[in-house]
Write a protein that holds these residues in place. Structure first.
Motif, PDB file in Angstrom:
ATOM      1  N   ASP C  26       0.807  -1.158  -0.130  1.00  0.00           N
ATOM      2  CA  ASP C  26       0.020   0.050  -0.025  1.00  0.00           C
ATOM      3  C   ASP C  26       0.702   1.320   0.005  1.00  0.00           C
ATOM      4  OD1 ASP C  26      -2.468  -1.510  -0.003  1.00  0.00           O
ATOM      5  OD2 ASP C  26      -2.316  -1.689   2.092  1.00  0.00           O
ATOM      6  N   ASP C  27       2.034   1.174  -0.087  1.00  0.00           N
ATOM      7  CA  ASP C  27       3.050   2.400   0.022  1.00  0.00           C
ATOM      8  C   ASP C  27       2.764   3.142  -1.048  1.00  0.00           C
ATOM      9  OD1 ASP C  27       5.208   3.867   0.900  1.00  0.00           O
ATOM     10  OD2 ASP C  27       6.330   3.065  -0.853  1.00  0.00           O
ATOM     11  N   GLN C  28       2.770   4.737  -0.743  1.00  0.00           N
ATOM     12  CA  GLN C  28       2.492   5.699  -1.574  1.00  0.00           C
ATOM     13  C   GLN C  28       3.618   6.745  -1.876  1.00  0.00           C
ATOM     14  OE1 GLN C  28      -0.933   6.199  -2.613  1.00  0.00           O
ATOM     15  NE2 GLN C  28      -1.814   4.324  -1.748  1.00  0.00           N
ATOM     16  N   ILE C  29       4.608   6.606  -0.946  1.00  0.00           N
ATOM     17  CA  ILE C  29       5.799   7.565  -0.944  1.00  0.00           C
ATOM     18  C   ILE C  29       7.093   7.059  -1.305  1.00  0.00           C
ATOM     19  CG2 ILE C  29       4.653   8.881   0.638  1.00  0.00           C
ATOM     20  CD1 ILE C  29       6.571   7.609   2.669  1.00  0.00           C
ATOM     21  N   GLY C  30       7.429   5.790  -1.910  1.00  0.00           N
ATOM     22  CA  GLY C  30       8.487   5.310  -2.247  1.00  0.00           C
ATOM     23  C   GLY C  30       9.779   5.655  -1.693  1.00  0.00           C
ATOM     24  N   ALA C 110       6.687  25.493 -11.976  1.00  0.00           N
ATOM     25  CA  ALA C 110       7.768  26.239 -11.497  1.00  0.00           C
ATOM     26  C   ALA C 110       8.428  25.181 -10.586  1.00  0.00           C
ATOM     27  CB  ALA C 110       7.418  27.737 -10.848  1.00  0.00           C
ATOM     28  N   THR C 111       9.050  25.684  -9.400  1.00  0.00           N
ATOM     29  CA  THR C 111      10.059  24.711  -8.522  1.00  0.00           C
ATOM     30  C   THR C 111       8.822  23.727  -7.823  1.00  0.00           C
ATOM     31  OG1 THR C 111      11.276  26.552  -8.353  1.00  0.00           O
ATOM     32  CG2 THR C 111      11.430  24.772  -6.537  1.00  0.00           C
ATOM     33  N   HIS C 112       8.954  22.704  -8.155  1.00  0.00           N
ATOM     34  CA  HIS C 112       8.008  21.662  -7.815  1.00  0.00           C
ATOM     35  C   HIS C 112       8.494  20.186  -7.408  1.00  0.00           C
ATOM     36  CE1 HIS C 112       8.585  20.646 -11.960  1.00  0.00           C
ATOM     37  NE2 HIS C 112       8.065  19.222 -11.507  1.00  0.00           N
ATOM     38  N   TRP C 113       7.748  19.388  -6.417  1.00  0.00           N
ATOM     39  CA  TRP C 113       7.909  17.832  -6.466  1.00  0.00           C
ATOM     40  C   TRP C 113       7.163  17.304  -7.420  1.00  0.00           C
ATOM     41  CZ3 TRP C 113      11.891  16.831  -3.674  1.00  0.00           C
ATOM     42  CH2 TRP C 113      12.262  17.453  -2.812  1.00  0.00           C
ATOM     43  N   ASP C 114       7.654  16.334  -8.406  1.00  0.00           N
ATOM     44  CA  ASP C 114       6.726  15.266  -8.945  1.00  0.00           C
ATOM     45  C   ASP C 114       6.387  14.193  -7.657  1.00  0.00           C
ATOM     46  OD1 ASP C 114       7.621  16.399 -11.174  1.00  0.00           O
ATOM     47  OD2 ASP C 114       8.399  14.563 -11.940  1.00  0.00           O
ATOM     48  N   ALA C 115       4.945  13.846  -7.726  1.00  0.00           N
ATOM     49  CA  ALA C 115       4.288  12.934  -6.957  1.00  0.00           C
ATOM     50  C   ALA C 115       4.590  11.535  -7.834  1.00  0.00           C
ATOM     51  CB  ALA C 115       2.912  13.163  -6.792  1.00  0.00           C
ATOM     52  N   LEU C 116       4.479  10.394  -7.042  1.00  0.00           N
ATOM     53  CA  LEU C 116       4.733   9.249  -7.618  1.00  0.00           C
ATOM     54  C   LEU C 116       3.537   8.741  -8.820  1.00  0.00           C
ATOM     55  CD1 LEU C 116       6.214   7.362  -4.594  1.00  0.00           C
ATOM     56  CD2 LEU C 116       7.352   8.479  -6.594  1.00  0.00           C
ATOM     57  N   GLY C 117       2.339   9.392  -8.667  1.00  0.00           N
ATOM     58  CA  GLY C 117       1.448   9.142  -9.838  1.00  0.00           C
ATOM     59  C   GLY C 117       1.554   9.909 -11.048  1.00  0.00           C
ATOM     60  N   ASP C 135      -7.480   9.815 -12.911  1.00  0.00           N
ATOM     61  CA  ASP C 135      -8.323  10.473 -13.818  1.00  0.00           C
ATOM     62  C   ASP C 135      -8.890  11.729 -13.663  1.00  0.00           C
ATOM     63  OD1 ASP C 135     -10.251  10.373 -11.773  1.00  0.00           O
ATOM     64  OD2 ASP C 135     -11.303   8.787 -12.273  1.00  0.00           O
ATOM     65  N   SER C 136      -9.950  12.259 -14.356  1.00  0.00           N
ATOM     66  CA  SER C 136     -10.006  13.675 -14.368  1.00  0.00           C
ATOM     67  C   SER C 136     -10.313  14.282 -12.934  1.00  0.00           C
ATOM     68  CB  SER C 136     -11.161  14.076 -15.231  1.00  0.00           C
ATOM     69  OG  SER C 136     -10.817  13.693 -16.463  1.00  0.00           O
ATOM     70  N   ARG C 137     -10.728  13.335 -12.015  1.00  0.00           N
ATOM     71  CA  ARG C 137     -11.193  13.953 -10.756  1.00  0.00           C
ATOM     72  C   ARG C 137      -9.828  13.742  -9.620  1.00  0.00           C
ATOM     73  NH1 ARG C 137     -15.074   9.417  -9.490  1.00  0.00           N
ATOM     74  NH2 ARG C 137     -13.447   8.225 -10.738  1.00  0.00           N
ATOM     75  N   GLY C 138      -8.684  13.356 -10.436  1.00  0.00           N
ATOM     76  CA  GLY C 138      -7.335  13.473  -9.769  1.00  0.00           C
ATOM     77  C   GLY C 138      -6.963  12.117  -9.550  1.00  0.00           C
ATOM     78  N   LEU C 139      -5.617  12.263  -8.506  1.00  0.00           N
ATOM     79  CA  LEU C 139      -5.026  10.960  -8.225  1.00  0.00           C
ATOM     80  C   LEU C 139      -5.617  10.390  -6.901  1.00  0.00           C
ATOM     81  CD1 LEU C 139      -3.217  12.838  -9.523  1.00  0.00           C
ATOM     82  CD2 LEU C 139      -1.231  11.629  -8.639  1.00  0.00           C
ATOM     83  N   SER C 140      -6.303   9.054  -7.181  1.00  0.00           N
ATOM     84  CA  SER C 140      -6.900   8.737  -5.946  1.00  0.00           C
ATOM     85  C   SER C 140      -5.940   7.547  -5.143  1.00  0.00           C
ATOM     86  CB  SER C 140      -8.283   7.665  -6.083  1.00  0.00           C
ATOM     87  OG  SER C 140      -7.949   6.874  -7.246  1.00  0.00           O
ATOM     88  N   VAL C 141      -4.513   7.629  -5.994  1.00  0.00           N
ATOM     89  CA  VAL C 141      -3.374   6.810  -5.451  1.00  0.00           C
ATOM     90  C   VAL C 141      -2.091   7.661  -5.807  1.00  0.00           C
ATOM     91  CG1 VAL C 141      -4.319   4.356  -5.284  1.00  0.00           C
ATOM     92  CG2 VAL C 141      -3.256   5.537  -7.441  1.00  0.00           C
ATOM     93  N   LEU C 142      -1.226   7.523  -4.867  1.00  0.00           N
ATOM     94  CA  LEU C 142      -0.083   8.428  -5.276  1.00  0.00           C
ATOM     95  C   LEU C 142       0.192   9.847  -5.202  1.00  0.00           C
ATOM     96  CD1 LEU C 142       1.121   5.473  -7.494  1.00  0.00           C
ATOM     97  CD2 LEU C 142       1.714   5.674  -5.236  1.00  0.00           C
ATOM     98  N   GLY C 305      -4.679  14.673  -3.970  1.00  0.00           N
ATOM     99  CA  GLY C 305      -4.788  14.083  -5.491  1.00  0.00           C
ATOM    100  C   GLY C 305      -3.947  14.709  -6.409  1.00  0.00           C
ATOM    101  N   ALA C 306      -3.034  15.421  -6.230  1.00  0.00           N
ATOM    102  CA  ALA C 306      -2.085  16.105  -7.285  1.00  0.00           C
ATOM    103  C   ALA C 306      -0.971  15.304  -7.493  1.00  0.00           C
ATOM    104  CB  ALA C 306      -1.767  17.492  -6.723  1.00  0.00           C
ATOM    105  N   THR C 307      -0.471  15.710  -9.025  1.00  0.00           N
ATOM    106  CA  THR C 307       0.736  14.860  -9.354  1.00  0.00           C
ATOM    107  C   THR C 307       1.836  15.689  -9.167  1.00  0.00           C
ATOM    108  OG1 THR C 307       1.087  16.504 -11.276  1.00  0.00           O
ATOM    109  CG2 THR C 307      -0.562  14.696 -11.528  1.00  0.00           C
ATOM    110  N   GLY C 308       1.756  16.650  -8.076  1.00  0.00           N
ATOM    111  CA  GLY C 308       3.034  17.332  -7.536  1.00  0.00           C
ATOM    112  C   GLY C 308       2.569  18.488  -6.630  1.00  0.00           C
ATOM    113  N   SER C 309       3.816  19.321  -6.505  1.00  0.00           N
ATOM    114  CA  SER C 309       3.329  20.618  -5.757  1.00  0.00           C
ATOM    115  C   SER C 309       4.345  21.546  -5.968  1.00  0.00           C
ATOM    116  CB  SER C 309       3.306  20.433  -4.182  1.00  0.00           C
ATOM    117  OG  SER C 309       3.080  21.561  -3.533  1.00  0.00           O
TER     118      SER C 309
END
Lengths: 317, 317, 317, 317
Positions: C26-30, C110-117, C135-142, C305-309
């Motif tokens: 179930d890991d989400q953060i690698g 701009a300056t950001h992290w990538d999420a694992l999704g 999907d279009s509602r965002g990342l329900s995982v990762l 549910g974002a791909t990064g920040s």
């Protein structure tokens, strides 16, 4: 009609009413093809008093959206420059005093057209287009831009609420095909090929009278029965529009599908559909002068690849 | 006319051409008041062939904005639901397969109307309204919503580029009042009270031919001379529209003011103005059939308190 | 290493370097799991001078985005209330004078992290999660929210440009694993398990010196070779960050895949990745005091549910 | 203290507590100047267990905003590319499978810092800066970007709710200076110069327990008394933060001003302020280990000219 609404009825109607290929395999605008130039010329003759009615609701934070249906929100209007900036001298370097602004909105969040790429049946959109072509980059087929010069013709109002002698239909009250015909007859207006048919339930006026939208956007509503898809096909109309968020009655007539009428009229028929129309003044005027037909002009914005467009349609008598 | 364009000329024209109070002290729509119901009825008779031309450019990332004029940007269209979600089964819990989307745009970033609260003269907007009333919350006076049912009437195209026998006017080339009159005469069309006058310079088509917008939005352009404010007033027209971003010639005829014609026509006259109109197909058709008049229907979105509205006007012949 | 970069090499690396299941199904953060509380305590001891460096670039219209990579745009900052409104008395009804505002931005613009999704390999995201869940509602995982309290530890700068004795690497110049090791050795710093490794190419400073971003976002760049995925795995680092938009060298070492290193490090390894870091002042300080290690604290926004920040990481010495 | 809160008390406090000029006439960061490098070094020694607490609430549609305070709305997160697109093969032309997204939010709509340009007193912002310089283009003075590397130091939690032995303070309950001191004493922690003081009322936890935000954003709340401005000045702290939307008690202690404490602490004192902090887990941990001090790192995004920044501050013990 006596239809047991459900997946089987949807499948049958989808086959029976299909317009796939009717206007060529590349067609993108469906029933708008029905309107001929002659129809537009004839419709123009309905402009007899020079009085226009605006059918769009205001685009602002007081709109009907509450986050249902995948997160729709009300329009967000923000300024880029203001009179207060001007007064404060903050624009004088630019030698012009002005205001400027932006708008962010859900395309279908207020008065709008649905584009034909809005609803799918299984894996297909209208005319057999693959639903995969409608991805995060937008609609590469069936976007609203294809209808940019086709939203003109004869408009007819069917004022169901007045026909019933009430202010508005309650949520969940259904409108049958027979009632549409009876209403037209009582109003002394004929539904013809290529019409933009506009149905008034009064639901929007109820919300305005009560001072709250309640379940207006995404919740229960009065509206047409599923059988209406046959009526639209038989009448060969160009478009159907209502003063509700989704045309059809809610709760729906089945639990097997959400918005079963939509499953048929958009993907199978390619029917043009308008929603959240503001009809109060138009309806009052029609009741007063007894004329329920008019020139209709409801141009969509040319939003490339959009599922619809916010609009402010004009009914001109 | 022989005008030395500058602050003094602006002041003089502002006094001479003022429409403040002409339609009452509470008026919000300026020259649109000129159009009577009879004008609309007459204009409808110009719908002879049933052919509509869409005058709006596409709303997408390929628009003309480059950040000038306070940070205007091109439309941002984003999906809330997609066919790929549907195909992947991600919507089946909701028992409907659909696409949905949002749009964020600058109200004046593509084909649009200016509202009368867009430009101020000193501390006042049209009709004496205080510019302070146009703040970060929007326009509490003179917003575009007031024109919701008034953008209908007789349209006339003045195709200056064709009149000169060229594809397009170069940036900086000015159009005089005399040329407008000569063009109308050559085209065999009369400019009348209450007209929606549309001027074609060809600039947009040049940008499209060259494949880049360049300085289209906010930079140099062909356009009308400052003296045009007198022409609009004398002709008593309802609106003026062009295929450029700002109607008037740029570089401006003075360095004392940025957009000097705007300083007069909006705050003093309350003139309705449309910009960034797509005129190619309409102009070709007019050249072909020799008819430069048509029914014009360009409803704005009902954006509460906005400085204008994105539009897709219809010219119907 | 001698790798022929392409789909086969990606497949092999994906198998060899896979961290799927390493921290539970179930890991989400690698690789952020590698950092222990003790690591954070040790890292805190690197705060010796109390000097913090901000590694985030400004979020405004002057950012690097030009529409590449699916339409990324620069941040749009808009006001909801202003000092000019206040001065004009427009807020006095509310008995408080204030300014307020909004921000719209691309999460990775701009300056950001990538999420694992953010990146998939075939149909899977990191740890075997199904890509359909994004999907279009965002990342329900990762989504990035899972890393909300894990972006703290020992930071190490590898200043490749200074190591080479140049101001910046040219676009297309590749950084090998051997060079990373040689740079660390020359700098007198050891790369350890659980480090946040930050690589400086100088590309951003070149863009700033030249006054234009050019192909900075989405185009060519200096960066690590594909082989770097093995280095990150061997070193057992927590994260890798650079002053470029995509860490790896561009043009890529193959045409079979776009960003081949990404194909491996995110979906197979679950490697935390930071991009578009502003390193000028930090690098100058490290060169001056000879200390290339520091406490690193780069908390992401908790965007569900974002791909990064977007971030403004702190390097504290 | 015995203060009759109102405009007179505000004026007196503004004079008595003014920090204008204290750190130079060009100062942009106010009380953050109090924190020295030595303070940061000392604060780092509080990282003893390597445990970090994330103090930011999730940024999504379920946030506290309801449109109060000038139209604030909850964060809108939208995708630019999805896993479902990838699965459908819609990205294969680009030879990479990925997800990407955007975020639109009110800068002060969730956990955030206020910048010093957020509140004015009469016509001035902190340090005498003219409020006119804060217009529709943003803050040309006192924006949050000036604090980009200064939000690090010693954090102290004052858990007022636990100190009172209750789960949460009710709306309208006020916290006096004496209670802050008594709470610190009872907790065995000293408030020192340069601290980031964080006050827990429990209000946010009440909202979460009740499953609705109610008046959380813009409405009633527990909070500090007006007299707190003197306490902050006497203690010489760097910043004050709470788990409420506006730090001070509401209804306010006067009707002469909306948020009277704000009128003083931002424009006169230049006090750094954090709001809507999520404190549940941190407070539980502090209660458990008896340690109410920690290293605090709360970097703002570098949003040029913004009234604040969304943040996810880290409290590290």
């Amino acid at each position: 009609m006596d239809i047991k609404v459900g997946l089987a009825a949807i499948e049958e109607a989808s086959k029976t009413l299909s317009n796939w290929g009717r206007w060529g395999k590349d067609d993108q605008i469906g029933t708008l093809n029905i309107v001929t130039p002659e129809d537009v010329v004839e419709a123009a003759k309905l402009i007899r008093r020079g009085k226009a009615f605006s059918l769009g609701i205001p685009l602002d934070r007081d709109g009907p959206q509450t986050g249902l249906f995948g997160g729709r929100f009300n329009p967000i209007h923000q300024m880029l420059a203001t009179g207060t900036d001007a007064i404060a001298g903050q624009q004088d370097w630019n030698r012009v005093r002005y205001a400027d602004d932006t708008l962010m909105l859900c395309v279908q969040g207020a008065t709008h057209w649905d584009a034909l790429g809005h609803i799918f049946y299984q894996t297909k959109a209208y005319n057999g287009h693959d639903a995969r072509l409608i991805d995060s980059r937008g609609l590469s087929v069936l976007g609203i831009e294809h209808s940019r010069d086709r939203m003109n013709g004869r408009g007819v109002l069917l004022d169901i609420a007045r026909h019933r002698g009430i202010d508005w239909l309650a949520d969940g009250e259904a409108i049958s095909n027979d009632e549409l015909d009876a209403c037209a007859k009582a109003q002394g207006v004929e539904i013809r090929r290529a019409d933009f048919v506009i149905i008034r339930t009064g639901q929007m006026e109820r919300c305005m009278a009560e001072g709250e939208w309640g379940g207006y956007a995404g919740g229960d509503a009065p509206g047409v029965r599923f059988e209406n898809c046959y009526w639209c096909h038989d009448k060969n109309i160009a478009a159907i529009c209502t003063d509700t968020w989704g045309v059809e009655v809610r709760p729906n007539e089945t639990t097997e599908a959400n918005q079963p009428w939509h499953w048929v009229v958009i993907p199978a028929m390619g029917l043009c559909m308008g929603e959240i129309f503001h009809l109060k003044e138009l309806a009052e005027d029609c009741a007063k002068d007894g004329t329920y037909e008019f020139f209709f002009c409801g141009p969509p914005l040319v939003i490339t690849g959009a599922t619809g467009s916010p609009i402010n349609p004009q009914a001109i008598k």
